[in-house]
Design a protein around this motif. Structure first.
Motif, PDB file in Angstrom:
ATOM      1  N   UNK A   1       0.840  -1.195   0.000  1.00  0.00           N
ATOM      2  CA  UNK A   1       0.000   0.000   0.000  1.00  0.00           C
ATOM      3  C   UNK A   1       0.878   1.249   0.000  1.00  0.00           C
ATOM      4  N   UNK A   2       0.302   2.346  -0.497  1.00  0.00           N
ATOM      5  CA  UNK A   2       0.965   3.648  -0.491  1.00  0.00           C
ATOM      6  C   UNK A   2       0.020   4.620   0.199  1.00  0.00           C
ATOM      7  N   UNK A   3       0.575   5.561   0.948  1.00  0.00           N
ATOM      8  CA  UNK A   3      -0.256   6.502   1.694  1.00  0.00           C
ATOM      9  C   UNK A   3       0.268   7.926   1.516  1.00  0.00           C
ATOM     10  N   UNK A   4      -0.650   8.886   1.471  1.00  0.00           N
ATOM     11  CA  UNK A   4      -0.298  10.313   1.383  1.00  0.00           C
ATOM     12  C   UNK A   4      -1.347  11.109   2.148  1.00  0.00           C
ATOM     13  N   UNK A   5      -0.950  12.297   2.598  1.00  0.00           N
ATOM     14  CA  UNK A   5      -1.865  13.173   3.335  1.00  0.00           C
ATOM     15  C   UNK A   5      -1.870  14.538   2.659  1.00  0.00           C
TER      16      UNK A   5
ATOM     17  N   UNK B   1      -1.850  18.335   2.370  1.00  0.00           N
ATOM     18  CA  UNK B   1      -1.345  19.416   3.223  1.00  0.00           C
ATOM     19  C   UNK B   1      -2.024  20.744   2.925  1.00  0.00           C
ATOM     20  N   UNK B   2      -2.929  20.757   1.939  1.00  0.00           N
ATOM     21  CA  UNK B   2      -3.592  22.002   1.536  1.00  0.00           C
ATOM     22  C   UNK B   2      -4.942  21.670   0.924  1.00  0.00           C
ATOM     23  N   UNK B   3      -5.685  22.695   0.600  1.00  0.00           N
ATOM     24  CA  UNK B   3      -6.946  22.525  -0.111  1.00  0.00           C
ATOM     25  C   UNK B   3      -8.135  22.259   0.787  1.00  0.00           C
ATOM     26  N   UNK B   4      -9.273  22.020   0.152  1.00  0.00           N
ATOM     27  CA  UNK B   4     -10.527  21.798   0.874  1.00  0.00           C
ATOM     28  C   UNK B   4     -10.502  20.556   1.749  1.00  0.00           C
ATOM     29  N   UNK B   5      -9.612  19.617   1.459  1.00  0.00           N
ATOM     30  CA  UNK B   5      -9.548  18.356   2.209  1.00  0.00           C
ATOM     31  C   UNK B   5      -8.218  18.225   2.951  1.00  0.00           C
ATOM     32  N   UNK B   6      -7.703  19.351   3.412  1.00  0.00           N
ATOM     33  CA  UNK B   6      -6.436  19.366   4.146  1.00  0.00           C
ATOM     34  C   UNK B   6      -6.523  18.396   5.323  1.00  0.00           C
ATOM     35  N   UNK B   7      -5.500  17.558   5.462  1.00  0.00           N
ATOM     36  CA  UNK B   7      -5.451  16.578   6.535  1.00  0.00           C
ATOM     37  C   UNK B   7      -6.016  15.220   6.163  1.00  0.00           C
ATOM     38  N   UNK B   8      -6.703  15.123   5.022  1.00  0.00           N
ATOM     39  CA  UNK B   8      -7.253  13.831   4.600  1.00  0.00           C
ATOM     40  C   UNK B   8      -6.110  12.902   4.201  1.00  0.00           C
ATOM     41  N   UNK B   9      -6.168  11.691   4.719  1.00  0.00           N
ATOM     42  CA  UNK B   9      -5.185  10.667   4.366  1.00  0.00           C
ATOM     43  C   UNK B   9      -5.776   9.768   3.293  1.00  0.00           C
ATOM     44  N   UNK B  10      -4.947   9.388   2.345  1.00  0.00           N
ATOM     45  CA  UNK B  10      -5.335   8.522   1.236  1.00  0.00           C
ATOM     46  C   UNK B  10      -4.427   7.309   1.246  1.00  0.00           C
ATOM     47  N   UNK B  11      -5.004   6.126   1.169  1.00  0.00           N
ATOM     48  CA  UNK B  11      -4.202   4.911   1.064  1.00  0.00           C
ATOM     49  C   UNK B  11      -4.691   4.135  -0.155  1.00  0.00           C
ATOM     50  N   UNK B  12      -3.749   3.707  -1.001  1.00  0.00           N
ATOM     51  CA  UNK B  12      -4.126   2.971  -2.208  1.00  0.00           C
ATOM     52  C   UNK B  12      -3.303   1.697  -2.311  1.00  0.00           C
ATOM     53  N   UNK B  13      -3.843   0.740  -3.050  1.00  0.00           N
ATOM     54  CA  UNK B  13      -3.162  -0.525  -3.311  1.00  0.00           C
ATOM     55  C   UNK B  13      -3.807  -1.173  -4.531  1.00  0.00           C
ATOM     56  N   UNK B  14      -3.152  -2.185  -5.061  1.00  0.00           N
ATOM     57  CA  UNK B  14      -3.699  -2.948  -6.185  1.00  0.00           C
ATOM     58  C   UNK B  14      -4.055  -4.344  -5.697  1.00  0.00           C
ATOM     59  N   UNK B  15      -5.169  -4.848  -6.147  1.00  0.00           N
ATOM     60  CA  UNK B  15      -5.609  -6.196  -5.798  1.00  0.00           C
ATOM     61  C   UNK B  15      -6.841  -6.543  -6.611  1.00  0.00           C
ATOM     62  N   UNK B  16      -7.159  -7.815  -6.637  1.00  0.00           N
ATOM     63  CA  UNK B  16      -8.337  -8.251  -7.381  1.00  0.00           C
ATOM     64  C   UNK B  16      -9.611  -7.914  -6.642  1.00  0.00           C
ATOM     65  N   UNK B  17     -10.662  -7.674  -7.417  1.00  0.00           N
ATOM     66  CA  UNK B  17     -11.982  -7.431  -6.849  1.00  0.00           C
ATOM     67  C   UNK B  17     -12.817  -8.693  -6.915  1.00  0.00           C
TER      68      UNK B  17
ATOM     69  N   UNK C   1      -8.857   4.031  -0.031  1.00  0.00           N
ATOM     70  CA  UNK C   1      -9.620   4.316   1.190  1.00  0.00           C
ATOM     71  C   UNK C   1      -9.104   5.649   1.717  1.00  0.00           C
ATOM     72  N   UNK C   2      -9.963   6.391   2.411  1.00  0.00           N
ATOM     73  CA  UNK C   2      -9.574   7.701   2.946  1.00  0.00           C
ATOM     74  C   UNK C   2      -9.897   7.790   4.428  1.00  0.00           C
ATOM     75  N   UNK C   3      -9.175   8.676   5.104  1.00  0.00           N
ATOM     76  CA  UNK C   3      -9.418   8.928   6.522  1.00  0.00           C
ATOM     77  C   UNK C   3      -9.387  10.427   6.768  1.00  0.00           C
ATOM     78  N   UNK C   4     -10.387  10.916   7.497  1.00  0.00           N
ATOM     79  CA  UNK C   4     -10.433  12.325   7.879  1.00  0.00           C
ATOM     80  C   UNK C   4     -10.198  12.521   9.369  1.00  0.00           C
ATOM     81  N   UNK C   5      -9.744  11.463  10.057  1.00  0.00           N
ATOM     82  CA  UNK C   5      -9.504  11.572  11.503  1.00  0.00           C
ATOM     83  C   UNK C   5      -8.146  10.976  11.886  1.00  0.00           C
ATOM     84  N   UNK C   6      -7.133  11.345  11.110  1.00  0.00           N
ATOM     85  CA  UNK C   6      -5.749  10.923  11.381  1.00  0.00           C
ATOM     86  C   UNK C   6      -5.569   9.415  11.404  1.00  0.00           C
TER      87      UNK C   6
END
Length: 167
Positions: A53-57, A59-75, A85-90
């Motif tokens: 997985x890769x994660x980024x947060x 640092x600016x904009x309307x969604x400042x502080x939102x964390x994003x985590x992405x990965x590849x896998x089968x559905x 997936x995203x998180x708005x609470x750290x």
């Protein structure tokens, strides 16, 4: 599964890990290699699969502080996808994972090497990933970028490689 643990003291301690989302292997037509790593391809033409997985947060904009985590896998459709997936609470909780690959490859053999980043000025989100549209005996890959300007609610994708890479 994709797991997350968080620290509120600069990394001195971490919470108990919790599941962000399920992970279904990209699948391997060959057994794991001698080091136990998953492979993709034939016995003579193998491609290593990155399922980290890769994660980024933002640092600016309307969604400042939102964390994003992405990965590849089968559905559930047995097709490889890019998940977000995203998180708005750290990182205390995460949204339900959803598919965000918006490329023009309907039956990709694999999507892999995803990586997420946020623009430091706008907070816009970009996810780079590879797409292999063909099967294991003839793997050609292209690099795509899925881009969101609305905090990850919607994505558009475009091919950013000018020539397919082959093995």
């Amino acid at each position: 599964a994709i797991w997350s643990a968080r620290s509120t003291d600069g990394g001195a301690s971490f919470s108990a890990p919790h599941v962000v989302g399920p992970y279904k292997n990209l699948a391997t037509p060959t057994p794991n290699d001698s080091n136990g790593y998953q492979t993709l391809g034939t016995d003579t033409d193998l491609v290593m699969i990155n399922s980290f997985a890769s994660i980024a947060v933002a640092a600016a904009g309307d969604h400042k502080g939102r964390a994003y985590i992405c990965w590849c896998g089968k559905g559930d459709d047995h097709v490889p996808h890019v998940w977000l997936a995203t998180s708005d609470n750290d990182g205390a909780s995460w949204s339900a994972p959803r598919i965000v690959d918006a490329d023009s490859v309907p039956n990709a053999y694999s999507r892999y090497f995803s990586w997420v980043a946020c623009d430091p000025q706008t907070g816009n989100v970009a996810i780079e990933y590879y797409v292999a549209p063909l099967g294991p005996s003839n793997i050609l890959s292209d690099v795509y970028m899925a881009h969101s300007t609305d905090g990850g609610a919607t994505f558009s994708a475009r091919r950013i490689s000018s020539v397919s890479s082959s093995l």
